[in-house]
Design a protein around this motif. Structure first.
Motif: not given
Length: 427
Positions: A173-191
């Motif tokens: 498999x050739x996997x492309x790594x794509x980030x979830x901005x929703x998770x990043x935003x939730x992390x930022x809010x909690x921080x």
């Protein structure tokens, strides 16, 4: 019935009128009539696409097909899509992002209007009271174009980092790594909440009051413990995405002005972060921002008018325990690497530290206990010497009296024996 969609449009109209010139008022009033504005937003909905993973976050020129990941929640202990409820992000024409904001308006059940439109609920139908059934269905279809992927099939591109994943049958498999901005935003809010939310502000203010009262030899306040916590994460940085046009990456990137937090990720091999100790474990430790915070708290306690009172002693013990956990954390890493590294000819560690740190030595001397006292004394010497070496400005380090110095040294030497982490290191 209150119409939150009308309220959204009215608020935008008032914001425009507040800054408008007299000759532009009539046009703004016309454009922001509810039926006119909704039709304009529906016409522009196809210029924006909703997604959970967007390739432009990784690279602005990425042509990867953004997608919505519908993952089920599972008690697997991972912070991942599906286990954390987050909003969808969106990308596309920045001039059409107001359409997305309109569809995110929450209705009476706290769900966004977009979900109601997708399900065709009676509640959202009533909010479009200016349209007959045929006009409403046309508007609904236009708004739902925001859910249609810009590319109906999965594609990737060379700008996205990829991982080669071999399979047992010889394929891969050739996997492309794509980030979830929703998770990043939730992390930022909690921080932000943990560090600068209302509870955190209250905690910081109470801490300032306690320090002032301690300096004036007044009894410390006793606030509600549930309201006095805040969290500070050291070794943190940030990354800016999108340059001057953060909205070109995605809606959430524009909301965060393109700035996302970064956390320190230390390598598992200690020789790459903290070098393998050759003479003394504690003297080989590298100070970081967190250890400096701990020493600064101790410095403030030492300069109190009554450093020997009960409150100050308890506070001092807590910070000393935190310092021990920081200092001994790297020892745990050393204990996980292959043994016999301390037998090298160039290694001059004391024998008791070799027993503590080298897994091969631990097996060889598992019945010995005297090394514990020696390690604790080393820690005590290191704390005092490090405190004296740090730059405290014109004020300088506090010079402890002979009795205070003796008590402090005894306290530090005993501390590792009371720490649960120490007790779990049975040989």
């Amino acid at each position: 019935m209150r119409n939150p969609l009308r309220q959204f449009v009215d608020e935008r109209r008032e914001a425009k009128l507040a800054k408008a010139k007299p000759d532009a008022v009539a046009k703004i009033e016309s454009d922001f009539q509810f039926d006119n504005w909704v039709q304009s937003a529906a016409d522009r909905a196809s210029q924006v696409n909703v997604a959970t993973h967007i390739g432009t976050l990784t690279h602005p020129d990425a042509k990867i097909a953004p997608f919505i990941a519908n993952c089920e929640a599972a008690e697997d202990g991972y912070v991942r899509t599906g286990n954390v409820q987050v909003d969808w992000d969106a990308f596309g024409n920045a001039a059409a992002l107001d359409t997305l904001a309109f569809l995110r308006v929450e209705l009476s059940d706290s769900r966004p209007a977009l979900e109601h439109l997708r399900e065709g609920t009676a509640e959202v139908r009533q909010l479009f009271d200016f349209a007959d059934d045929r006009a409403y269905e046309r508007l609904r279809g236009q708004f739902l174009q925001i859910l249609a992927n810009s590319k109906p099939y999965p594609i990737t591109c060379s700008e996205i980092k990829q991982v080669y994943f071999p399979l047992p049958d010889g394929g891969y498999h050739l996997l492309s790594l794509v980030s979830s901005t929703g998770l990043m935003r939730e992390n930022r809010i909690r921080l932000q909440h943990n560090e600068w939310g209302e509870d955190a502000k209250t905690a910081r203010e109470l801490q300032k009051q306690d320090r002032k009262q301690a300096r004036e030899s007044q009894p410390l306040s006793e606030p509600d413990q549930s309201q006095i916590h805040y969290q500070t994460i050291p070794e943190r940085g940030s990354i800016k995405l999108g340059g001057a046009n953060a909205q070109n990456i995605s809606s959430m990137n524009a909301e965060c002005k393109g700035v996302w937090p970064l956390f320190a990720s230390y390598r598992t091999t200690p020789s790459e972060y903290q070098q393998l100790p050759k003479r003394d474990y504690f003297r080989s430790l590298r100070w970081d921002s967190y250890s400096r915070v701990i020493f600064n708290e101790l410095h403030q306690i030492f300069w109190q008018p009554s450093p020997g009172n009960l409150e100050q002693r308890e506070s001092r013990k807590r910070w000393l325990e935190e310092l021990w956990l920081w200092a001994s954390g790297f020892a745990l890493q050393l204990q996980r690497i292959p043994g016999n590294w301390s037998t090298d000819k160039t290694n001059q560690l004391p024998s008791h530290q070799k027993v503590w740190l080298d897994v091969a030595q631990q097996v060889k001397h598992k019945k010995e206990k005297s090394w514990r006292r020696d390690v604790a004394n080393d820690f005590s010497h290191w704390v005092l010497n490090t405190y004296k070496k740090m730059n405290w400005g014109d004020r300088g380090p506090q010079v402890l009296a002979a009795l205070e110095l003796s008590e402090f040294r005894s306290e530090v030497s005993e501390l590792p024996f009371n720490a649960r982490e120490w007790q779990s290191w049975e040989r």
